[in-house]
Write a protein that holds these residues in place. Structure first.
Motif, PDB file in Angstrom:
ATOM      1  N   ARG A 125      -1.069   5.716   8.151  1.00 44.55           N
ATOM      2  CA  ARG A 125      -2.391   5.161   8.421  1.00 44.55           C
ATOM      3  C   ARG A 125      -2.746   5.319   9.900  1.00 44.55           C
ATOM      4  O   ARG A 125      -3.864   5.682  10.253  1.00 44.55           O
ATOM      5  CB  ARG A 125      -2.425   3.678   8.032  1.00 44.55           C
ATOM      6  CG  ARG A 125      -3.829   3.078   8.057  1.00 44.55           C
ATOM      7  CD  ARG A 125      -3.825   1.564   7.891  1.00 44.55           C
ATOM      8  NE  ARG A 125      -3.118   1.095   6.724  1.00 44.55           N
ATOM      9  CZ  ARG A 125      -3.595   1.145   5.472  1.00 44.55           C
ATOM     10  NH1 ARG A 125      -4.772   1.655   5.247  1.00 44.55           N
ATOM     11  NH2 ARG A 125      -2.877   0.693   4.463  1.00 44.55           N
ATOM     12  N   SER A 134       0.822  -1.203   0.000  1.00 44.08           N
ATOM     13  CA  SER A 134       0.000   0.000   0.000  1.00 44.08           C
ATOM     14  C   SER A 134       0.866   1.267   0.000  1.00 44.08           C
ATOM     15  O   SER A 134       1.990   1.272   0.504  1.00 44.08           O
ATOM     16  CB  SER A 134      -0.892  -0.013   1.241  1.00 44.08           C
ATOM     17  OG  SER A 134      -1.628   1.176   1.299  1.00 44.08           O
ATOM     18  N   SER A 141       3.225   3.413   4.090  1.00 44.80           N
ATOM     19  CA  SER A 141       1.793   3.566   4.372  1.00 44.80           C
ATOM     20  C   SER A 141       1.402   3.502   5.846  1.00 44.80           C
ATOM     21  O   SER A 141       0.546   4.268   6.290  1.00 44.80           O
ATOM     22  CB  SER A 141       0.994   2.481   3.634  1.00 44.80           C
ATOM     23  OG  SER A 141       1.395   1.190   4.072  1.00 44.80           O
ATOM     24  N   GLU A 142       2.010   2.603   6.612  1.00 41.65           N
ATOM     25  CA  GLU A 142       1.382   2.247   7.886  1.00 41.65           C
ATOM     26  C   GLU A 142       1.522   3.306   8.977  1.00 41.65           C
ATOM     27  O   GLU A 142       0.611   3.479   9.800  1.00 41.65           O
ATOM     28  CB  GLU A 142       1.903   0.891   8.366  1.00 41.65           C
ATOM     29  CG  GLU A 142       1.524  -0.243   7.413  1.00 41.65           C
ATOM     30  CD  GLU A 142       0.055  -0.199   7.012  1.00 41.65           C
ATOM     31  OE1 GLU A 142      -0.810  -0.385   7.879  1.00 41.65           O
ATOM     32  OE2 GLU A 142      -0.239   0.053   5.821  1.00 41.65           O
ATOM     33  N   ILE A 189       0.502   5.364   0.930  1.00 44.42           N
ATOM     34  CA  ILE A 189      -0.229   6.534   1.421  1.00 44.42           C
ATOM     35  C   ILE A 189       0.691   7.731   1.256  1.00 44.42           C
ATOM     36  O   ILE A 189       1.801   7.755   1.793  1.00 44.42           O
ATOM     37  CB  ILE A 189      -0.670   6.352   2.888  1.00 44.42           C
ATOM     38  CG1 ILE A 189      -1.678   5.198   2.993  1.00 44.42           C
ATOM     39  CG2 ILE A 189      -1.258   7.650   3.432  1.00 44.42           C
ATOM     40  CD1 ILE A 189      -2.104   4.862   4.413  1.00 44.42           C
ATOM     41  N   LEU A 218      -6.527   6.112   9.015  1.00 44.67           N
ATOM     42  CA  LEU A 218      -7.070   5.778   7.701  1.00 44.67           C
ATOM     43  C   LEU A 218      -7.381   4.289   7.649  1.00 44.67           C
ATOM     44  O   LEU A 218      -6.478   3.467   7.788  1.00 44.67           O
ATOM     45  CB  LEU A 218      -6.052   6.142   6.611  1.00 44.67           C
ATOM     46  CG  LEU A 218      -5.602   7.607   6.614  1.00 44.67           C
ATOM     47  CD1 LEU A 218      -4.494   7.826   5.601  1.00 44.67           C
ATOM     48  CD2 LEU A 218      -6.780   8.529   6.324  1.00 44.67           C
ATOM     49  N   GLU A 272      -3.248   4.675  -2.160  1.00 46.05           N
ATOM     50  CA  GLU A 272      -4.428   4.291  -1.373  1.00 46.05           C
ATOM     51  C   GLU A 272      -5.116   5.521  -0.798  1.00 46.05           C
ATOM     52  O   GLU A 272      -6.348   5.622  -0.803  1.00 46.05           O
ATOM     53  CB  GLU A 272      -4.030   3.329  -0.245  1.00 46.05           C
ATOM     54  CG  GLU A 272      -5.237   2.807   0.519  1.00 46.05           C
ATOM     55  CD  GLU A 272      -4.856   1.905   1.683  1.00 46.05           C
ATOM     56  OE1 GLU A 272      -3.660   1.562   1.813  1.00 46.05           O
ATOM     57  OE2 GLU A 272      -5.748   1.546   2.460  1.00 46.05           O
ATOM     58  N   TYR A 273      -4.324   6.412  -0.254  1.00 45.27           N
ATOM     59  CA  TYR A 273      -4.829   7.704   0.205  1.00 45.27           C
ATOM     60  C   TYR A 273      -3.809   8.775  -0.165  1.00 45.27           C
ATOM     61  O   TYR A 273      -2.595   8.509  -0.143  1.00 45.27           O
ATOM     62  CB  TYR A 273      -4.999   7.745   1.730  1.00 45.27           C
ATOM     63  CG  TYR A 273      -6.099   6.861   2.270  1.00 45.27           C
ATOM     64  CD1 TYR A 273      -7.432   7.277   2.261  1.00 45.27           C
ATOM     65  CD2 TYR A 273      -5.790   5.617   2.811  1.00 45.27           C
ATOM     66  CE1 TYR A 273      -8.435   6.464   2.783  1.00 45.27           C
ATOM     67  CE2 TYR A 273      -6.791   4.800   3.329  1.00 45.27           C
ATOM     68  CZ  TYR A 273      -8.111   5.234   3.310  1.00 45.27           C
ATOM     69  OH  TYR A 273      -9.092   4.436   3.819  1.00 45.27           O
ATOM     70  N   GLU A 318      -8.054   0.582   6.335  1.00 47.75           N
ATOM     71  CA  GLU A 318      -7.533  -0.163   5.189  1.00 47.75           C
ATOM     72  C   GLU A 318      -8.607  -0.282   4.141  1.00 47.75           C
ATOM     73  O   GLU A 318      -9.779  -0.439   4.427  1.00 47.75           O
ATOM     74  CB  GLU A 318      -7.077  -1.551   5.637  1.00 47.75           C
ATOM     75  CG  GLU A 318      -5.813  -1.499   6.456  1.00 47.75           C
ATOM     76  CD  GLU A 318      -5.012  -2.791   6.359  1.00 47.75           C
ATOM     77  OE1 GLU A 318      -5.002  -3.402   5.278  1.00 47.75           O
ATOM     78  OE2 GLU A 318      -4.416  -3.165   7.373  1.00 47.75           O
TER      79      GLU A 318
END
Lengths: 355, 121
Positions: A345, A4, A341-342, A6, A350, A80-81, A352
């Motif tokens: 997130r 992912s 990403s994480e 972000i 955010l 993803e975002y 998943e």
């Protein structure tokens, strides 16, 4: 990059007529007449700040519309975002005309919230706030900081006094209350009432200015720790966007060393500053440092909790951006997904989703 | 308490700020606070400075931002080189649990001060 992505720093080119719809007179006429803020420093970037290729086939800018941003950037890069930091806001935020600044920032925020965020569920927004009127900034955070899709409050890294000072604390109180981080982003050094671009005066050109952006970040971070901002606001997170990365470990060593010596003068700091920074401060990757030996950057990353602190950013559509693939290559595999990403997130809460 | 017991003078010979004595070739600082006396090896664990030539004082206790609460008067020794603070009662650094100055057990009898050469711990 298979995992992912972000993206924590994306810019848009809002269309003035759309922003004007959220302004009342006399600001509406003022804005549409071309008086839109304190301007820029005037440094020359020969290729332009916005990538010449970031346009659609009909010549329109990709970042001028949420639909084209989503299709030509999010889809293409499998984002993803994507977090929009409306960079015009950081310049407007240091206008000497505080009332116009506040009105214009509210109009931009409203425009983004109503005309951009609903268009694509991948979009997230930093609202612009004006640091020189902290009461108005706090009011704006409480007004729109809890809107769906709003995840952060944004100020420029150019400032007339350092961001730890209690002058600014109403901003942090509001951000903590609403539950969003405060971020700083470069670009407005030397603009409006920020003062010179560095502690030793004005940079002569874009190269000098852009190479020295980190100086204000260092000043703000030391100030935030020194003034006990994270003691006063224990739930506050502060994001250093586009300020560089590898300067952080040596600064933390320096601060820890000085804390051992001078703790008596800052008795509210009851732990080494590096530990406070690790809990409260996040950084974005772009423009990632590019040493000849990439291993050297990996070594710098290992000198701090980069798996908890560092977040990928592209800076699209700006000239000095990093693609996800490019940035990811510099991040050791062990924590690559945290960075890509994480950590973002978690910070921005955010959920998943399937890309 | 084991270890050789050595007379290092009288309590009232120790001025505020401490007194440095030579014991078997070792430089040791004696410090009074209240009714107590502390004996500290005159070597800072940081850069080997003569720590006992630093300042005996109190310190700012943990507090809210912008507030200062002065306390522990005379119980703190600040090294002259980098001002690392040590707790005269224990030798413990105030900032790093892994760091301490070496201290010696002290016994006071009728105003005479004795130290034991074997350090505690």
């Amino acid at each position: 990059m298979h995992g992912s992505i972000i993206d924590t720093d994306i810019h848009v080119n809002y269309i003035p007529e759309q922003v004007a719809g959220y302004l009342s007179e006399p600001y509406r006429s003022r804005f549409l007449g071309g008086n839109r803020g304190p301007g820029v420093q005037g440094y020359w970037n020969p290729g332009g700040v916005i990538r010449a290729d970031a346009v659609t086939d009909d010549g329109d800018r990709i970042a001028s519309h949420p639909e084209t941003l989503a299709r030509h950037f999010f889809d293409a890069e499998r984002i993803e975002y994507g977090l929009i930091n409306p960079e015009g806001a950081i310049h407007i935020g240091v206008s000497p005309d505080l009332d116009y600044s506040a009105a214009l920032l509210s109009a931009i925020n409203d425009h983004m919230i109503h005309d951009w965020l609903p268009v694509d569920s991948r979009l997230r927004l930093s609202i612009g706030i004006g640091p020189n009127d902290p009461v108005a900034a706090a009011k704006e955070i409480r007004r729109v900081g809890g809107e769906p899709g709003v995840v952060q409050a944004l100020m420029g890294s150019g400032a007339r006094i350092a961001y730890g000072q209690r002058f600014y604390h109403p901003i942090y109180e509001a951000a903590q209350e609403v539950g969003i981080p405060v971020a700083i982003h470069p670009g407005n050094e030397g603009v409006g009432i920020t003062g010179p671009t560095s502690a030793a005066g004005y940079a002569s050109n874009y190269f000098e200015w852009h190479s020295g952006l980190v100086t204000s970040y260092i000043t703000h971070l030391i100030s935030l720790i020194n003034e006990g901002v994270f003691v006063r606001y224990p739930d506050l997170k502060f994001v250093l966007v586009e300020g560089g990365v590898s300067w952080l470990p040596p600064l933390m060593w320096r601060m820890d060393k000085n804390w051992k010596a001078l703790r008596m003068t800052v008795p509210w700091l009851t732990e080494p500053p590096s530990q406070t920074i690790a809990r409260h401060v996040r950084l974005t990757t772009q423009p990632i440092e590019e040493p000849d030996n990439p291993r050297h950057l990996a070594q710098m990353l290992e000198m701090f909790d980069y798996d908890q602190m560092l977040m990928f950013s592209s800076d699209f559509p700006h000239w000095d951006g990093d693609t996800p693939d490019f940035a990811a290559r510099f991040i050791p595999k062990e924590h690559r997904q945290r960075v890509m990403s994480e950590t973002a997130r978690e910070l921005y809460r955010l959920p998943e989703r399937l890309v | 308490m084991t270890g050789e017991r050595i007379h290092v003078g009288r309590v009232d010979e120790i001025p505020h700020g401490g007194r440095i004595v030579d014991v078997r070739g070792m430089s040791i600082g004696l410090f009074r606070f209240g009714e107590e006396v502390s004996a500290v090896l005159n070597i800072c664990p940081h850069e080997l400075a003569p720590v006992c030539k630093g300042i005996q004082r109190g310190t700012s206790l943990p507090s809210a931002p912008g507030e200062y609460i002065w306390g522990r008067e005379d119980e703190i020794l600040a090294c002259p080189w980098h001002q690392w603070e040590f707790d005269l009662r224990t030798g413990q650094s105030l900032t790093d649990p892994k760091v301490r100055v070496r201290t010696f057990p002290v016994e006071i009898e009728h105003g005479d001060v004795f130290i034991r050469l074997r350090s505690r711990g």
